[in-house]
Design a protein around this motif. Sequence first.
Motif, short mmCIF file in Angstrom:
data_model
loop_
_atom_site.label_atom_id
_atom_site.label_comp_id
_atom_site.label_asym_id
_atom_site.label_seq_id
_atom_site.Cartn_x
_atom_site.Cartn_y
_atom_site.Cartn_z
N GLY A 1 -10.27 3.58 -5.56
CA GLY A 1 -10.22 2.19 -5.04
C GLY A 1 -9.96 1.32 -5.74
O GLY A 1 -9.56 0.12 -5.47
N GLU B 1 0.84 -1.23 -0.02
CA GLU B 1 0.02 -0.07 -0.02
C GLU B 1 0.87 1.62 -0.09
O GLU B 1 0.34 2.28 -0.59
N PHE C 1 -6.52 -6.21 -2.53
CA PHE C 1 -7.39 -7.25 -2.08
C PHE C 1 -7.65 -8.39 -2.70
O PHE C 1 -7.77 -9.41 -2.14
N ARG D 1 -6.43 -0.26 -4.64
CA ARG D 1 -6.78 -1.21 -3.13
C ARG D 1 -7.52 -2.37 -3.61
O ARG D 1 -7.33 -3.40 -2.88
N ALA D 2 -8.56 -2.20 -4.58
CA ALA D 2 -9.44 -3.52 -4.87
C ALA D 2 -8.45 -4.66 -5.39
O ALA D 2 -8.61 -5.75 -5.02
N LYS E 1 -21.85 6.03 -4.05
CA LYS E 1 -20.76 6.24 -3.32
C LYS E 1 -20.73 7.92 -2.85
O LYS E 1 -21.16 8.38 -1.92
N GLU F 1 -13.92 -7.73 0.09
CA GLU F 1 -13.62 -6.46 0.46
C GLU F 1 -13.07 -5.67 -0.72
O GLU F 1 -13.41 -4.62 -1.06
N LYS G 1 -16.29 -4.26 -2.29
CA LYS G 1 -16.85 -3.11 -1.63
C LYS G 1 -15.80 -2.00 -1.73
O LYS G 1 -16.53 -0.87 -1.72
N MET G 2 -14.84 -2.15 -2.20
CA MET G 2 -13.52 -1.20 -2.46
C MET G 2 -14.10 -0.51 -3.76
O MET G 2 -13.95 0.83 -3.92
#
Length: 96
Positions: free
Chosen positions: A22, A2, A29, A25-26, A88, A37, A40-41
């Motif tokens: 995101g 990260e 994950f 980060r997705a 969002k 997760e 959701k991201m």
Amino acid sequence: MEEHMLPCMNKQLFGVECPGCGTQRAIAFLLEGEFWEAFKMFPAIYTLGLFFILLGFHLFDKKRNYYKLVIASAVLNGAVLLIAYFIKIYSNTVTN
């Protein structure tokens, strides 16, 4: 991992998340096996993966025509991306 991610320039300059926020980060994950997760991201992560798979088939398998599937998956991905982005944005305005 990260600490090596690129920052969102739209969020830094304007203070508003872009539709692609995101994604990194997705992917992280997904690589960790955290599939829920990742969704959701960035909910369009799976349609984006489908798009790139079909695009790869289209580019490398010249015997078959994947053009319509690539276009359909691009439209599906765009729709999921925009719907998730508006949800969002709406949820952030309601909670603030």
